[in-house]
Design a protein around this motif. Sequence first.
Motif, PDB file in Angstrom:
ATOM      1  N   ALA A  45     -11.689   1.896   5.303  1.00  0.00           N
ATOM      2  CA  ALA A  45     -10.294   1.464   5.235  1.00  0.00           C
ATOM      3  C   ALA A  45     -10.031   0.651   3.973  1.00  0.00           C
ATOM      4  N   PHE A  46     -10.979  -0.223   3.615  1.00  0.00           N
ATOM      5  CA  PHE A  46     -10.829  -1.041   2.414  1.00  0.00           C
ATOM      6  C   PHE A  46     -10.760  -0.156   1.172  1.00  0.00           C
ATOM      7  N   ILE A  47     -11.643   0.835   1.085  1.00  0.00           N
ATOM      8  CA  ILE A  47     -11.666   1.734  -0.069  1.00  0.00           C
ATOM      9  C   ILE A  47     -10.376   2.538  -0.157  1.00  0.00           C
ATOM     10  N   GLU A  48      -9.881   3.018   0.991  1.00  0.00           N
ATOM     11  CA  GLU A  48      -8.645   3.795   1.003  1.00  0.00           C
ATOM     12  C   GLU A  48      -7.454   2.935   0.575  1.00  0.00           C
ATOM     13  N   ARG A  49      -7.422   1.674   1.003  1.00  0.00           N
ATOM     14  CA  ARG A  49      -6.338   0.780   0.588  1.00  0.00           C
ATOM     15  C   ARG A  49      -6.362   0.567  -0.914  1.00  0.00           C
ATOM     16  N   LYS A  50      -7.552   0.415  -1.498  1.00  0.00           N
ATOM     17  CA  LYS A  50      -7.662   0.229  -2.944  1.00  0.00           C
ATOM     18  C   LYS A  50      -7.185   1.464  -3.684  1.00  0.00           C
ATOM     19  N   LYS A  51      -7.542   2.652  -3.181  1.00  0.00           N
ATOM     20  CA  LYS A  51      -7.094   3.892  -3.824  1.00  0.00           C
ATOM     21  C   LYS A  51      -5.580   4.000  -3.784  1.00  0.00           C
ATOM     22  N   LEU A  52      -4.993   3.652  -2.618  1.00  0.00           N
ATOM     23  CA  LEU A  52      -3.541   3.726  -2.469  1.00  0.00           C
ATOM     24  C   LEU A  52      -2.853   2.735  -3.385  1.00  0.00           C
ATOM     25  N   SER A  53      -3.420   1.522  -3.466  1.00  0.00           N
ATOM     26  CA  SER A  53      -2.851   0.499  -4.341  1.00  0.00           C
ATOM     27  C   SER A  53      -2.877   0.929  -5.798  1.00  0.00           C
ATOM     28  N   SER A  54      -4.006   1.521  -6.218  1.00  0.00           N
ATOM     29  CA  SER A  54      -4.130   1.996  -7.614  1.00  0.00           C
ATOM     30  C   SER A  54      -3.163   3.121  -7.904  1.00  0.00           C
ATOM     31  N   ALA A  55      -2.955   4.009  -6.930  1.00  0.00           N
ATOM     32  CA  ALA A  55      -2.070   5.134  -7.121  1.00  0.00           C
ATOM     33  C   ALA A  55      -0.608   4.702  -7.242  1.00  0.00           C
ATOM     34  N   ASN A  56      -0.265   3.581  -6.610  1.00  0.00           N
ATOM     35  CA  ASN A  56       1.110   3.098  -6.615  1.00  0.00           C
ATOM     36  C   ASN A  56       1.466   2.227  -7.803  1.00  0.00           C
ATOM     37  N   ARG A  57       0.481   1.943  -8.642  1.00  0.00           N
ATOM     38  CA  ARG A  57       0.758   1.064  -9.795  1.00  0.00           C
ATOM     39  C   ARG A  57       1.480   1.844 -10.903  1.00  0.00           C
TER      40      ARG A  57
END
Length: 258
Positions: free
Chosen positions: A246-258
């Motif tokens: 879940a932590f890794i997926e949140r980081k990926k989503l955060s990076s994609a939204n920047r």
Amino acid sequence: MSQIAYSRHDRVGTIVMGRGPANGIDISFVRDFDAAIEAAERDTDCLVVVVRSNLSGFFSGGGDVNRFRENAPQQNTEMIAFLHETLSKLTQSEKIYIAEIDGHALGGGYEIALACDLRFASTGNYRIGLPEVKLGLFPAAGGTQRLASLIGPARALEFMITGTTVTAEEALQLGLVTRLFTEAELTEQTLAYAKQMASAATPAISKIKRSIYDGFCSQLSVGFAMERRHIATLFASEDVATRLTAFIERKKLSSANR
């Protein structure tokens, strides 16, 4: 090529961590850090060692979560055991180690700082803390033992079970860092202190350090063994596997939204 290097000027040594993007801790990081400590310990002309990062915004962000998720539980447990051995060399050394913190020092990153004798930090927009509980883990690289001895069991317990992170100013008030300087002054002031320490009555200073640490090193070794046993159980649990993913997926989503 190692991303962690040891060098010395006069009697002050420096260990510089430079594994981008955040000095994430995995087995290769620990090997390089261990080698740098060994180089410092072999250098008989070195009396004080400053541990710092050359990465903007990070002292160390702690364990490499991607590696934790990819590794088998046994591999993660073995890495923790190796990190225990490596950080214990700082405590057992007769040299003085100073952590120079000018960016995020989280989880295993702050545990590196805890293993140093002194912690000097700069003001700035970054966090210090042991947030491992949010991944279903705990500070198993000596954190439970060293933080409790530094600020007391009750305050350490609250700090770790909540996964609290604090500013450098708050860290100074809590006793998590020793001294606080402006960003512009940190390196200069740390070096000045290290030089003064290196020119002082070093045999007496080393005996003071040994007298303090030898008094609770036997207790530390027992505590470290308990850390390794408990973290091995957690690394093998489904709860931790789910939280890491879940932590890794949140980081990926955060990076994609920047």
